[in-house]
Design a protein around this motif. Structure first.
Motif, mmCIF file in Angstrom:
data_model
loop_
_atom_site.group_PDB
_atom_site.id
_atom_site.type_symbol
_atom_site.label_atom_id
_atom_site.label_comp_id
_atom_site.label_asym_id
_atom_site.label_seq_id
_atom_site.Cartn_x
_atom_site.Cartn_y
_atom_site.Cartn_z
ATOM 1 N N LYS A 146 0.815 -1.215 0.000
ATOM 2 C CA LYS A 146 0.000 0.000 0.000
ATOM 3 C C LYS A 146 0.843 1.256 0.000
ATOM 4 O O LYS A 146 0.506 2.253 -0.642
ATOM 5 N N ALA A 147 1.948 1.235 0.741
ATOM 6 C CA ALA A 147 2.759 2.446 0.890
ATOM 7 C C ALA A 147 4.220 2.088 1.113
ATOM 8 O O ALA A 147 4.539 1.017 1.635
ATOM 9 N N VAL A 148 5.085 3.007 0.696
ATOM 10 C CA VAL A 148 6.526 2.859 0.891
ATOM 11 C C VAL A 148 7.030 4.144 1.537
ATOM 12 O O VAL A 148 6.806 5.238 1.026
ATOM 13 N N GLU A 149 7.686 4.022 2.676
ATOM 14 C CA GLU A 149 8.164 5.204 3.396
ATOM 15 C C GLU A 149 9.286 5.896 2.616
ATOM 16 O O GLU A 149 10.159 5.225 2.052
ATOM 17 N N PRO A 150 9.272 7.229 2.578
ATOM 18 C CA PRO A 150 10.363 7.973 1.933
ATOM 19 C C PRO A 150 11.701 7.669 2.595
ATOM 20 O O PRO A 150 11.773 7.503 3.819
ATOM 21 N N ASP A 151 12.739 7.566 1.798
ATOM 22 C CA ASP A 151 14.113 7.334 2.269
ATOM 23 C C ASP A 151 14.282 5.982 2.973
ATOM 24 O O ASP A 151 15.251 5.778 3.720
ATOM 25 N N SER A 152 13.360 5.058 2.761
ATOM 26 C CA SER A 152 13.458 3.732 3.366
ATOM 27 C C SER A 152 14.236 2.801 2.447
ATOM 28 O O SER A 152 14.529 3.122 1.281
ATOM 29 N N ILE A 153 14.576 1.615 2.970
ATOM 30 C CA ILE A 153 15.237 0.604 2.144
ATOM 31 C C ILE A 153 14.348 0.225 0.969
ATOM 32 O O ILE A 153 14.814 0.062 -0.160
ATOM 33 N N GLY A 154 13.047 0.092 1.227
ATOM 34 C CA GLY A 154 12.113 -0.265 0.166
ATOM 35 C C GLY A 154 12.144 0.714 -0.981
ATOM 36 O O GLY A 154 12.183 0.316 -2.163
ATOM 37 N N GLU A 155 12.123 2.029 -0.677
ATOM 38 C CA GLU A 155 12.182 3.038 -1.734
ATOM 39 C C GLU A 155 13.525 2.988 -2.454
ATOM 40 O O GLU A 155 13.591 3.109 -3.690
ATOM 41 N N GLU A 156 14.588 2.774 -1.714
ATOM 42 C CA GLU A 156 15.929 2.748 -2.289
ATOM 43 C C GLU A 156 16.096 1.652 -3.344
ATOM 44 O O GLU A 156 16.756 1.850 -4.366
ATOM 45 N N VAL A 157 15.458 0.491 -3.102
ATOM 46 C CA VAL A 157 15.620 -0.625 -4.043
ATOM 47 C C VAL A 157 14.552 -0.630 -5.127
ATOM 48 O O VAL A 157 14.510 -1.546 -5.963
ATOM 49 N N ILE A 192 14.499 -10.488 -1.850
ATOM 50 C CA ILE A 192 13.072 -10.170 -1.892
ATOM 51 C C ILE A 192 12.561 -10.374 -3.324
ATOM 52 O O ILE A 192 13.108 -9.801 -4.255
ATOM 53 N N LEU A 193 11.514 -11.182 -3.487
ATOM 54 C CA LEU A 193 10.887 -11.377 -4.793
ATOM 55 C C LEU A 193 9.653 -10.487 -4.866
ATOM 56 O O LEU A 193 8.705 -10.641 -4.089
ATOM 57 N N GLU A 232 18.271 -7.895 -3.921
ATOM 58 C CA GLU A 232 19.219 -8.310 -2.885
ATOM 59 C C GLU A 232 19.448 -7.138 -1.923
ATOM 60 O O GLU A 232 19.786 -6.032 -2.358
ATOM 61 N N ILE A 233 19.240 -7.413 -0.655
ATOM 62 C CA ILE A 233 19.312 -6.350 0.352
ATOM 63 C C ILE A 233 20.236 -6.774 1.486
ATOM 64 O O ILE A 233 20.082 -7.861 2.050
ATOM 65 N N GLU A 234 21.193 -5.921 1.796
ATOM 66 C CA GLU A 234 22.021 -6.098 2.985
ATOM 67 C C GLU A 234 21.704 -4.958 3.947
ATOM 68 O O GLU A 234 21.707 -3.789 3.564
ATOM 69 N N LYS A 235 21.423 -5.316 5.179
ATOM 70 C CA LYS A 235 20.979 -4.301 6.131
ATOM 71 C C LYS A 235 21.362 -4.721 7.548
ATOM 72 O O LYS A 235 21.843 -5.827 7.778
ATOM 73 N N ILE A 274 7.889 -0.728 4.265
ATOM 74 C CA ILE A 274 6.727 -0.942 3.402
ATOM 75 C C ILE A 274 5.525 -1.355 4.250
ATOM 76 O O ILE A 274 5.671 -1.981 5.290
ATOM 77 N N ALA A 275 4.346 -0.940 3.799
ATOM 78 C CA ALA A 275 3.098 -1.304 4.468
ATOM 79 C C ALA A 275 2.185 -1.972 3.453
ATOM 80 O O ALA A 275 2.225 -1.650 2.256
ATOM 81 N N PHE A 276 1.352 -2.886 3.936
ATOM 82 C CA PHE A 276 0.529 -3.693 3.041
ATOM 83 C C PHE A 276 -0.938 -3.278 3.101
ATOM 84 O O PHE A 276 -1.415 -2.741 4.099
ATOM 85 N N GLU A 277 -1.651 -3.537 1.993
ATOM 86 C CA GLU A 277 -3.073 -3.201 1.929
ATOM 87 C C GLU A 277 -3.845 -3.910 3.033
ATOM 88 O O GLU A 277 -4.733 -3.347 3.650
ATOM 89 N N ASN A 278 -3.508 -5.162 3.257
ATOM 90 C CA ASN A 278 -4.094 -5.924 4.353
ATOM 91 C C ASN A 278 -3.067 -5.977 5.472
ATOM 92 O O ASN A 278 -2.019 -6.598 5.339
ATOM 93 N N GLY A 279 -3.372 -5.291 6.562
ATOM 94 C CA GLY A 279 -2.400 -5.193 7.656
ATOM 95 C C GLY A 279 -2.014 -6.534 8.242
ATOM 96 O O GLY A 279 -0.910 -6.692 8.770
ATOM 97 N N LEU A 280 -2.895 -7.520 8.123
ATOM 98 C CA LEU A 280 -2.610 -8.857 8.634
ATOM 99 C C LEU A 280 -1.874 -9.703 7.609
ATOM 100 O O LEU A 280 -1.272 -10.721 7.943
ATOM 101 N N MET A 281 -1.930 -9.281 6.329
ATOM 102 C CA MET A 281 -1.335 -10.012 5.203
ATOM 103 C C MET A 281 -1.981 -11.389 5.028
ATOM 104 O O MET A 281 -1.374 -12.328 4.523
ATOM 105 N N ASP A 282 -3.225 -11.526 5.455
ATOM 106 C CA ASP A 282 -3.949 -12.780 5.321
ATOM 107 C C ASP A 282 -5.426 -12.488 5.571
ATOM 108 O O ASP A 282 -5.780 -11.433 6.090
ATOM 109 N N GLU A 283 -6.290 -13.423 5.213
ATOM 110 C CA GLU A 283 -7.713 -13.257 5.456
ATOM 111 C C GLU A 283 -7.996 -13.322 6.962
ATOM 112 O O GLU A 283 -7.387 -14.107 7.690
#
Length: 456
Positions: free
Chosen positions: A9-20, A53-54, A74-77, A85-94
């Motif tokens: 749903k969202a990617v934080e600015p300056d985060s690893i997710g945005e960077e890749v 991460i796929l 490929e991420i090294e951290k 990163i945040a997901f549309e479904n906060g639980l990531m499952d039904e």
């Protein structure tokens, strides 16, 4: 066509997710070649310092209907770093719904025609950790128990109702409900912290059954930190449901006597009170609320255990702090300089305590006038006395034409969490227009009353 994986749903600015290069709308398919089932798997997996991460890209963002690309990132951290990163479904499952037919279920006591989400019965152990929900364990698989122990997810909140397996099957109307109690043993042995509740039904799980349940539950100390005992809520929409009666003053006295007896026994050995009565019992019995120390740090506030004591203690502390600040010259707003005429409205349960607060404020501030109104729950029935189940329509009808002063104060729990909407979908703005008065929402803290008085 249903998208694969977990949609971002969202990617934080300056985060690893945005960077890749991860973008909103992309889907997370796998982490280190393993697909996360839910948010707990995800949080556990990303603790690794090296991640593969796929991601499946959202081709719709670019206006093309081509087969979406899949990226391996490929991420090294650092171990503690999040991906951002945040997901549309906060639980990531039904979400898992409840399959019980509990004799005390409040959802079964609601009228038709309300918003659909109010009729959803959740019984998902994962929501116990995320939102503090109570679960019956009947919907929990051995795999779920393994995961809780593996990730050491704590605390888990359990609706026990009774420790009598046969009676539990009857109360939950589920032939597996008694067997489900064995999962408590596994959680206890796995070192998981637990909290519990007992919804007490007159003539069903009270009396000797309550004594037995408390005795059995003490076997899980100290992992089981607290157990609350709350009276069943009975609405006027009970046609065709299991016949239940409201508790009387005498019933409440017996319940409190039982709980206090066990508190003394348990405190001597463990230094904690463990079994707690919700505030309704003290009000129904006409007894004073216990001191703050008896609540073991207020572990059961969401169940109405100690809410009144905490609110009143916070209120009187705020008054003491204010008076000291005035005496020391740190507070410039002196009592005689404050002039206001306001009103408060609340449910039957809290009404006597809100009246006490209003009286104290008017004694301290001689030019302040506060009118307190008790709202009867016409929608669900007069036996429902908590303010959290008041509807906007009841407030509107019962306050129309009343002297509401310059502003009306309402408790925060009358609104849907995070929104300005009442239980019956009436909005705060619509109520302000109907009553022709600005409305302030009082947060769930005894300090808020003085803050609103001092507010310009």
């Amino acid at each position: 066509m249903k998208r694969k994986g977990h949609i971002i749903k969202a990617v934080e600015p300056d985060s690893i997710g945005e960077e890749v290069g991860i973008e909103p709308g992309d889907s997370l398919l796998a982490i280190n070649q393993e697909e996360p089932e839910d948010i707990f798997d995800y949080q556990f997996m990303i603790q690794e310092e090296y991640l593969e991460i796929l991601i499946e890209k959202n081709t719709e963002l670019y206006g093309t209907k081509e087969e979406p690309e899949q990226w391996i990132l490929e991420i090294e951290k650092e171990e503690w770093e999040e991906l951002g990163i945040a997901f549309e479904n906060g639980l990531m499952d039904e979400y898992r719904s409840c399959h019980n037919k509990c004799i005390f279920c409040f959802i079964d006591q609601m009228p038709e025609g309300m918003r659909e989400t109010l009729y959803f019965k959740d019984d998902d152990s994962r929501l116990s950790f995320l939102q503090g929900n109570y679960v019956t364990l009947t919907n929990m698989s051995d795999k779920d128990v393994d995961k809780i122990i593996k990730y050491h997810l704590s605390p888990i909140n359990i609706s026990f109702q009774t420790m009598n397996p046969e009676l539990r099957c009857k109360m939950l109307h589920n032939r597996f409900a008694g067997e489900a109690l064995k999962k408590v043993d596994r959680l206890y042995e796995g070192g998981i912290t637990l909290n519990g509740q007992i919804v007490l039904c007159k003539g069903v799980n009270d009396g000797e059954e309550l004594e037995y349940s408390i005795k059995e539950l003490t076997k899980y100390l100290p992992n089981l930190e607290s157990v609350s005992v709350v009276p069943v809520g009975l609405s006027r929409y009970r046609e065709g449901l299991y016949p239940l009666e409201p508790f009387t003053k005498q019933d409440a006295e017996k319940v409190l006597d039982t709980i206090h007896k066990w508190q003394e026994i348990i405190y001597k050995e463990y230094g904690m009170h463990f079994i707690h009565a919700s505030d309704e019992w003290y009000i129904l019995a006409g007894r004073a609320m216990p001191p703050a120390a008896n609540y073991d740090g207020y572990l059961q506030l969401e169940n109405g255990v100690g809410m009144v004591r905490l609110m009143m203690d916070e209120f009187y502390q705020s008054i003491e702090d204010y008076q000291l600040a005035v005496a020391n010259g740190r507070e410039k707003k002196r009592p005689e300089e404050i002039e206001k005429a306001v009103s408060m409205a609340t449910g039957k349960l809290a009404y006597p305590f809100i009246k006490e607060i209003a009286k104290k404020l008017m004694e301290l501030f001689p030019r302040v006038s506060i009118q307190v109104y008790e709202i009867t729950n016409e929608f669900f029935g007069e036996m429902i006395t908590v303010s959290g189940l008041l509807t906007g329509q009841d407030i509107k009808m019962q306050l129309s034409g009343k002297n509401l002063g310059e502003r009306l104060w309402l408790p925060q729990n009358v609104l849907r969490s995070g929104e300005k909407v009442f239980l019956d979908d009436l909005t705060l703005e619509e109520l302000e227009i109907a009553l022709q008065v600005p409305i302030d929402i009082v947060k769930s803290s005894g300090y808020e009353f003085l803050k609103l008085i001092l507010q310009v």
